[in-house]
Write a protein that holds these residues in place. Sequence first.
Motif, PDB file in Angstrom:
ATOM      1  N   LEU A   1       0.828  -1.200   0.000  1.00  0.00           N
ATOM      2  CA  LEU A   1       0.000   0.000   0.000  1.00  0.00           C
ATOM      3  C   LEU A   1       0.868   1.259   0.000  1.00  0.00           C
ATOM      4  N   LEU A   2       2.001   1.196   0.682  1.00  0.00           N
ATOM      5  CA  LEU A   2       2.923   2.331   0.681  1.00  0.00           C
ATOM      6  C   LEU A   2       3.451   2.595  -0.726  1.00  0.00           C
ATOM      7  N   LYS A   3       3.740   1.519  -1.465  1.00  0.00           N
ATOM      8  CA  LYS A   3       4.199   1.677  -2.842  1.00  0.00           C
ATOM      9  C   LYS A   3       3.138   2.375  -3.696  1.00  0.00           C
ATOM     10  N   ILE A   4       1.872   2.016  -3.465  1.00  0.00           N
ATOM     11  CA  ILE A   4       0.778   2.643  -4.205  1.00  0.00           C
ATOM     12  C   ILE A   4       0.639   4.114  -3.814  1.00  0.00           C
ATOM     13  N   ALA A   5       0.684   4.378  -2.511  1.00  0.00           N
ATOM     14  CA  ALA A   5       0.478   5.742  -2.017  1.00  0.00           C
ATOM     15  C   ALA A   5       1.543   6.699  -2.527  1.00  0.00           C
ATOM     16  N   GLU A   6       2.745   6.217  -2.757  1.00  0.00           N
ATOM     17  CA  GLU A   6       3.827   7.087  -3.220  1.00  0.00           C
ATOM     18  C   GLU A   6       3.578   7.623  -4.619  1.00  0.00           C
ATOM     19  N   TYR A   7       2.682   6.996  -5.382  1.00  0.00           N
ATOM     20  CA  TYR A   7       2.348   7.462  -6.727  1.00  0.00           C
ATOM     21  C   TYR A   7       1.175   8.440  -6.732  1.00  0.00           C
TER      22      TYR A   7
ATOM     23  N   PHE B   1      -4.774  11.287  -2.834  1.00  0.00           N
ATOM     24  CA  PHE B   1      -4.544  10.710  -1.511  1.00  0.00           C
ATOM     25  C   PHE B   1      -5.676  11.076  -0.553  1.00  0.00           C
ATOM     26  N   VAL B   2      -6.089  12.340  -0.575  1.00  0.00           N
ATOM     27  CA  VAL B   2      -7.186  12.777   0.292  1.00  0.00           C
ATOM     28  C   VAL B   2      -8.480  12.064  -0.089  1.00  0.00           C
ATOM     29  N   ASN B   3      -8.710  11.856  -1.387  1.00  0.00           N
ATOM     30  CA  ASN B   3      -9.908  11.124  -1.816  1.00  0.00           C
ATOM     31  C   ASN B   3      -9.921   9.700  -1.280  1.00  0.00           C
ATOM     32  N   CYS B   4      -8.755   9.074  -1.222  1.00  0.00           N
ATOM     33  CA  CYS B   4      -8.668   7.705  -0.697  1.00  0.00           C
ATOM     34  C   CYS B   4      -9.116   7.639   0.760  1.00  0.00           C
TER      35      CYS B   4
END
Length: 451
Positions: free
Chosen positions: A43-49, A55-58
């Motif tokens: 999930l961290l790998k995904i968040a970095e993109y 990110f706020v929408n997630c």
Amino acid sequence: MSFAELRQLVHGGSLADEELRYLKFLLADSHIDIIAKLPIELLLKIAEYLDLHHFVNCLAVSRQWRNKFLSPSIIGAITRDFHPSLTGLPQGYQVNPDACLNTVHKLGRARWRCFQSTFRTPFALEDETYFKLDPVLHGHHDAYAELASVDRGRSPCVDALQYANGIVAWLTRPWVLVLDNLWTRSRKLFKLPSSPGSISSSIAALGDKLVVCSIDRRLTAWDYTTNDRQEKKLPTAVLHAETKGNKIAVVLLNGDLLLWEFKGAMLTLVTDSLKEIYHVDDETRSSLKYIFRFFFHPTCDETLYLAFNYNIRLAESKQFVMKRVVFEFRGTNLVNTFELEAPLKYRKEPRHTLVSIKRLLPHRRDLIGFRRTSGNLGESDFEPFVEFDMHDRKFAIRENDELYRNELGWPGPDEHSDLDFLVTYDSSLYGRAIDLVVYSLQPGFDFRAGM
């Protein structure tokens, strides 16, 4: 496939692009909340993109998504990536998720200009509708009476307005510096030193502790937290200055580069490497002085950047090339040089290709921007927009389809901003500042409260 196998597959980098796209289609048709079930490492790998908006929408998708994305390892890494100087913690230290989320909200409000309150007041010295004289500095005596020689109704020069850390600084003539504190609603008045024959005065720099004024060949600095004053005589007038903490970096009209420690010595920066590496002799350096710009590193007090740019024409190919250069100083010593070189699309010798160098607005990380001053962003493909990351120490080029001013964080000509306030002013037809206009970005902060 288990999540352990999926983790190994992604980390191993063994999938081709087509295979990754196929895996995406398979996951989309599985009707399973993959994000909620993914391990934190993936999930961290995904968040970095993700961009800040995505990110706020997630965070708003579901409670499971919110809990996942607000885990300390993810929210800590994301806030360090979006704005390292705001987290206050280097990588590896324990992270406070609530503080990091507050940082994300601050960045979002600044980026999308979610103003919470607005305030307007005229530039008039004796108008105390909002700002009252600071009782510590001025006591109970009439400070305005002592400044009876001042043209009290006069507006400040537009170029004199500066803002930093909730402080608005402006000049009213002759020789009075006004500091208005938006947080405490207090006002401080400082009388600038003047002498027969004095020509002009200006606010050279405003930082988190010092306000610096230039009066002909003199540099005067006030510590507005203690009200102490220091003055230095200079060989020539000041072209540019920057301040942070007790330090002041100065570019002089003769091309000299100085570093002054408040209440300490004024030292000359070691610039021999400019001559050796870039063949910048004294005459060339003197011509480049108008585009020299200093920037203090946001988290390292000993690090100072000097940015400048120039264009050259290659003798062999006759191709025009732009060069963007940043020098890194530790104290007065040059320790690193960073350079970007890219071809330009000029068909003939360019004229008036001055490039403005500014610190970008705070929602865009801690970046130095290089932008051609003539024309609007996106109108010309001659010179791309360039930015330098003061943390990663890397250049990046923004292409034409990315040139939106608010997205880039390029400040407008009449605006000053941080993550608390946006400060601008309305002008008359003759270019004189009439009203100070301030927008609050802080929830719960109301300018009208207590008035």
